[in-house]
Enzyme design. Structure first.
Site, PDB file in Angstrom:
ATOM      1  N   CYS A  12       6.639  -1.891  13.814  1.00  0.00           N
ATOM      2  CA  CYS A  12       5.891  -2.092  15.357  1.00  0.00           C
ATOM      3  C   CYS A  12       4.490  -1.470  15.185  1.00  0.00           C
ATOM      4  CB  CYS A  12       6.778  -1.424  16.377  1.00  0.00           C
ATOM      5  SG  CYS A  12       8.564  -2.067  16.210  1.00  0.00           S
TER       6      CYS A  12
ATOM      7  N   ARG B 247       1.904  -6.439  13.475  1.00  0.00           N
ATOM      8  CA  ARG B 247       2.913  -5.755  12.825  1.00  0.00           C
ATOM      9  C   ARG B 247       4.052  -6.029  13.565  1.00  0.00           C
ATOM     10  NH1 ARG B 247       0.801  -0.828  10.752  1.00  0.00           N
ATOM     11  NH2 ARG B 247       2.796   0.018  10.961  1.00  0.00           N
TER      12      ARG B 247
ATOM     13  N   TRP C 228       8.391  -5.338  16.603  1.00  0.00           N
ATOM     14  CA  TRP C 228       9.367  -6.133  15.777  1.00  0.00           C
ATOM     15  C   TRP C 228      10.822  -5.846  15.718  1.00  0.00           C
ATOM     16  CZ3 TRP C 228      11.828  -6.148  10.831  1.00  0.00           C
ATOM     17  CH2 TRP C 228      11.876  -7.259  10.219  1.00  0.00           C
TER      18      TRP C 228
ATOM     19  N   ASN D 289       7.335   3.620  16.204  1.00  0.00           N
ATOM     20  CA  ASN D 289       7.490   2.478  15.238  1.00  0.00           C
ATOM     21  C   ASN D 289       8.259   3.221  13.980  1.00  0.00           C
ATOM     22  OD1 ASN D 289       6.730   0.717  12.860  1.00  0.00           O
ATOM     23  ND2 ASN D 289       4.875   2.073  12.533  1.00  0.00           N
ATOM     24  N   GLY D 290       9.413   2.645  13.415  1.00  0.00           N
ATOM     25  CA  GLY D 290      10.218   3.169  12.607  1.00  0.00           C
ATOM     26  C   GLY D 290      11.492   2.859  12.822  1.00  0.00           C
TER      27      GLY D 290
ATOM     28  N   GLU E   7       4.164 -17.062  -6.327  1.00  0.00           N
ATOM     29  CA  GLU E   7       3.480 -16.779  -4.971  1.00  0.00           C
ATOM     30  C   GLU E   7       3.150 -18.002  -3.894  1.00  0.00           C
ATOM     31  OE1 GLU E   7       2.489 -14.651  -3.540  1.00  0.00           O
ATOM     32  OE2 GLU E   7       0.817 -15.011  -2.358  1.00  0.00           O
TER      33      GLU E   7
ATOM     34  N   LYS F 273       4.367 -18.463  -0.261  1.00  0.00           N
ATOM     35  CA  LYS F 273       3.525 -18.570   0.846  1.00  0.00           C
ATOM     36  C   LYS F 273       3.903 -19.745   1.686  1.00  0.00           C
ATOM     37  CE  LYS F 273       1.554 -16.137   0.802  1.00  0.00           C
ATOM     38  NZ  LYS F 273       1.143 -14.902   0.433  1.00  0.00           N
TER      39      LYS F 273
ATOM     40  N   GLU G 225       7.263 -19.014   3.942  1.00  0.00           N
ATOM     41  CA  GLU G 225       6.972 -17.922   5.091  1.00  0.00           C
ATOM     42  C   GLU G 225       6.077 -18.498   6.343  1.00  0.00           C
ATOM     43  OE1 GLU G 225       4.843 -14.272   4.264  1.00  0.00           O
ATOM     44  OE2 GLU G 225       3.597 -15.313   2.605  1.00  0.00           O
TER      45      GLU G 225
ATOM     46  N   HIS H 174      18.361 -26.278 -16.996  1.00  0.00           N
ATOM     47  CA  HIS H 174      19.617 -25.651 -17.148  1.00  0.00           C
ATOM     48  C   HIS H 174      20.386 -25.534 -15.757  1.00  0.00           C
ATOM     49  CE1 HIS H 174      18.434 -24.692 -21.032  1.00  0.00           C
ATOM     50  NE2 HIS H 174      17.182 -24.372 -20.569  1.00  0.00           N
TER      51      HIS H 174
ATOM     52  N   LYS I 254       3.831  -7.706   9.347  1.00  0.00           N
ATOM     53  CA  LYS I 254       2.793  -7.409   8.147  1.00  0.00           C
ATOM     54  C   LYS I 254       3.219  -6.179   7.519  1.00  0.00           C
ATOM     55  CE  LYS I 254      -1.071  -8.053   6.125  1.00  0.00           C
ATOM     56  NZ  LYS I 254      -1.155  -9.238   5.188  1.00  0.00           N
TER      57      LYS I 254
HETATM   58  C1  F6R Z   1       3.824 -12.248   1.718  1.00  0.00           C
HETATM   59  C2  F6R Z   1       3.541 -10.740   2.087  1.00  0.00           C
HETATM   60  C3  F6R Z   1       4.801  -9.888   1.770  1.00  0.00           C
HETATM   61  C4  F6R Z   1       4.220  -8.520   1.336  1.00  0.00           C
HETATM   62  C5  F6R Z   1       5.041  -7.537   1.127  1.00  0.00           C
HETATM   63  C6  F6R Z   1       4.470  -6.174   0.459  1.00  0.00           C
HETATM   64  O1  F6R Z   1       2.726 -13.052   2.235  1.00  0.00           O
HETATM   65  O2  F6R Z   1       2.400 -10.572   2.469  1.00  0.00           O
HETATM   66  O3  F6R Z   1       5.346 -10.251   0.749  1.00  0.00           O
HETATM   67  O4  F6R Z   1       3.315  -8.883  -0.141  1.00  0.00           O
HETATM   68  O5  F6R Z   1       5.735  -7.384   2.356  1.00  0.00           O
HETATM   69  O6  F6R Z   1       3.774  -5.630   1.283  1.00  0.00           O
HETATM   70  P1  F6R Z   1       2.593  -4.433   0.879  1.00  0.00           P
HETATM   71  O7  F6R Z   1       1.845  -5.269  -0.006  1.00  0.00           O
HETATM   72  O8  F6R Z   1       1.911  -4.125   2.137  1.00  0.00           O
HETATM   73  O9  F6R Z   1       3.313  -3.605   0.182  1.00  0.00           O
END
Ligand code: F6R
Length: 610
Positions: free
Chosen positions: A2, A27, A76, A100-101, A481, A485, A488, A504, A605
């Site tokens: 959060c 967040r 969140w 937050n936490g 990746e 992308k 998500e 396979h 995030k």
């Molecule tokens: C995907 C994305 C996440 C982060 C992951 C790690 O677009 O952003 O998969 O890469 O949550 O986050 P960090 O880099 O902050 O440890």
């Protein structure tokens, strides 16, 4: 995960809180709320399920609390569904908090409080903390907070208001991030410095178990024994503009466009006389030359950057590299120890699993290197060696410019290690460095030349139920990746596969018109990938091929339905340009499906909980 904020000063507190929260919505964005001391010194709380704009509408409808001291939150959900009642702030009779936490022992604390006659309105762990503070309140906020902290297990950053002290707020943290900002006659708390950049660049980093008191007299800090402490005042070098959209419709596309500069800013200070130089980070050839094994630990996109690192480090420096998902690494008994290097990659520097993995690696005696974007974050502070990716603030939930700068650092580090291990000559290393220095220009070229095509191709993906991303070696690392992308931000299911592995089992999924995105940038294995493309195409797949211009020239008619051509660069560095069309495809598919790419559902995030 959060975002929390707090304010004490002469401005309209509600306005400051809402404006700071807009910078923290990345967040969490399933509910929001504020609490402010009004002119009668009562705590007035307004909160609602939904995004910050829903809170703003509610404040307009019901009237915003008028005052100068308060706290705010964007949520969140972890404990309890998103709802008005589960939104923060939460209160006990004399205390109101934002959190937050995660409080791991909240159930036992709740049972204890219920046995003492307390009742609860919400399903949250946060309300338990509010009630516990109220239960233990002895008229002295610092003693009460200290007493409660001794009972809490888990991670938390808290902003706290005591009804008896309407001129101040308190802040404390353990594991979750929190900064304290100061300006003339006013002070702030925030989960992230970007929230308060519009008011001040001066801030303190609150350490674990320290408590801050913010009042008209400024900020006072005490340690866990309640002894006063002096802290170092820091200055943020990120500016407001960097945290705003700057004319782009979304942060994600803005951040994709910022990638050339982000890579340039990240690599230039680490190059001296044409060779990599990490001396400012405490990394010398002497220090790294003896590592025999490397493990890269990270989550999500950061882990995918680690996958690229594996191929590059093994190829150039001939050191075996194991890549591990942080949440797996931390709960097994990994074979790392003295003489090994563990590299943790993280944009936020606060990812709970990555932080735990770092601590485990240190406990086992391995040397640790953090590659982190957020300055002063926990991972940055705790690792033995640190290289910052200088991407600036990344606001969109989906990582783009942070990922690409992670790649840039991983490459430079691989060059340095190869030099230290005497696997490449200084001349060869200089050649690689100069090829890396040309990459910002190549990224820009790809954005300028591929964006329209990606936009068009994305219209062909809108109705797909599922996609496959395929590639070999570095192209496979990149497919991982690309697939993440897309899923998500577009909410379309996708998987990445090593192209040679398809037959396979997975090839049975291919049916008429299923999109397959193939990446082919490595000359020696292009024919192998092409034969995998032919296999899926002959079973009805619609193939989108991301490849070098040389590969495109030699492609037989009809092999791919759409081809995205990349300019020629050093082959080892191709992931840096090849990721760009994958990001653009994901972005435009998300937008064309009516999603908000900056705030994908169910995601936040910074994942500061397990
Ligand atoms: C995907 C994305 C996440 C982060 C992951 C790690 O677009 O952003 O998969 O890469 O949550 O986050 P960090 O880099 O902050 O440890």
């Amino acid at each position: 995960m959060c975002g929390i904020v707090g304010y004490v000063g002469a401005r309209d507190c509600s306005d400051v809180l809402v404006s700071a929260l807009t910078k923290l919505e990345y967040r969490g964005y399933d509910s929001a709320g504020i609490a402010v001391f009004d002119e009668d010194n009562n705590i007035k709380t307004v909160k609602t399920k939904g995004k910050l704009k829903d809170l703003v509408e509610k404040l307009e409808r019901e009237g915003k609390p008028d005052g100068h001291v308060g706290i705010g939150h964007t949520r969140w959900a972890t404990h309890g569904e998103p709802s008005d009642v589960n939104s923060h702030p939460h209160s006990g009779a004399r205390v109101t908090i934002v959190h937050n936490g995660i409080i791991e022992n909240y159930i036992e604390l709740k049972e204890f409080l219920i046995s003492k006659g307390r009742t609860f309105l919400s399903d949250t762990d946060t309300e338990v903390v509010a009630q516990l503070l109220d239960y233990k309140y002895n008229g002295n906020p610092l003693e009460t907070i200290d007493d409660v902290m001794a009972e809490l297990r888990g991670s938390f950053a808290l902003g706290i208001m005591f009804k008896d002290f309407p001129d101040r707020i308190y802040a404390v943290r353990r594991e979750s991030p929190l900064i304290v900002g100061v300006a003339d006659g006013e002070c702030f708390i925030a989960s992230d410095v970007t929230a308060i950049l519009q008011y001040t660049r001066k801030y303190y980093l609150l350490d674990h178990d320290e408590i801050a008191t913010l009042s008209g007299d400024g900020v006072q800090f005490v340690d866990e024994h309640l002894d006063p402490i002096e802290k170092e005042l820091k200055t943020a070098d990120w500016d407001m503009e960097a945290a705003e959209k700057g004319g782009y419709p979304h942060f994600m596309i803005k951040e994709i466009n910022e990638q050339p500069d982000a890579v340039k800013t990240t690599i230039i200070p680490r190059i001296k006389d044409g060779l990599p130089c990490f001396e400012e980070c405490g990394i010398t050839l002497e220090k790294i030359k003896d590592f025999k094994n490397i493990t890269i630990v990270a989550c999500g996109s950061a882990m995918h950057a680690g996958m690229v690192g594996k191929y590059v480090i093994e190829d150039l420096a001939r050191v075996p590299v194991n890549v591990d998902i942080a949440s797996e690494f931390r709960y097994r008994n990994p074979i790392v120890g003295e003489g090994d290097l563990v590299i943790i990659i993280s944009q936020s520097g606060e990812t709970a699993d990555s932080l735990a993995a770092l601590r485990l690696a240190k406990k086992k005696g391995a040397a640790t290197l953090a590659i982190v974007n957020a300055k002063g974050s926990s991972i940055a502070r705790e690792a033995d060696m640190l290289i910052y990716t200088l991407a600036g603030p990344e606001i969109a939930v989906a990582s783009t410019k942070a990922y690409i700068t992670q790649l840039a650092v991983v490459y430079l580090f691989a060059f340095e290690l190869a030099l230290a291990k005497e696997k490449v000559s200084a001349a060869e290393c200089k050649r690689l460095v100069s090829a890396l220095m040309r990459m910002p220009e190549a990224i820009k070229y790809v954005i300028d030349n591929c964006e329209e095509k990606c936009k068009y191709i994305s219209t062909k993906l809108l109705t797909a139920d599922s996609l496959l991303y395929i590639g070999r070696r570095l192209d496979y690392a990149l497919s991982m990746e690309g697939s993440l992308k897309l899923k998500e931000v577009s909410y379309i299911h996708s998987e990445s596969y090593a192209a040679g592995e398809l037959k396979h089992g997975t090839i049975s999924l291919i049916e008429d018109c299923m999109p397959v995105i193939a990446v082919a940038t490595q000359t020696d294995i292009i024919p192998k990938t092409i034969s995998n493309i032919v296999e899926v195409k002959s079973r009805g797949a619609k193939v989108i091929l991301v490849c070098t211009d040389a590969c495109a020239r030699e492609l037989k008619e009809g092999v791919a339905d759409y081809v995205i051509e990349l300019p020629h660069t050093e082959e080892l560095l191709m992931p840096i340009t090849a990721v760009v069309p994958l990001q653009l495809l994901a972005y435009y598919t998300s937008v064309n499906r009516g999603n908000d790419p900056d705030k994908p559902r169910n995601l936040a995030k910074s994942v500061t909980v397990e």
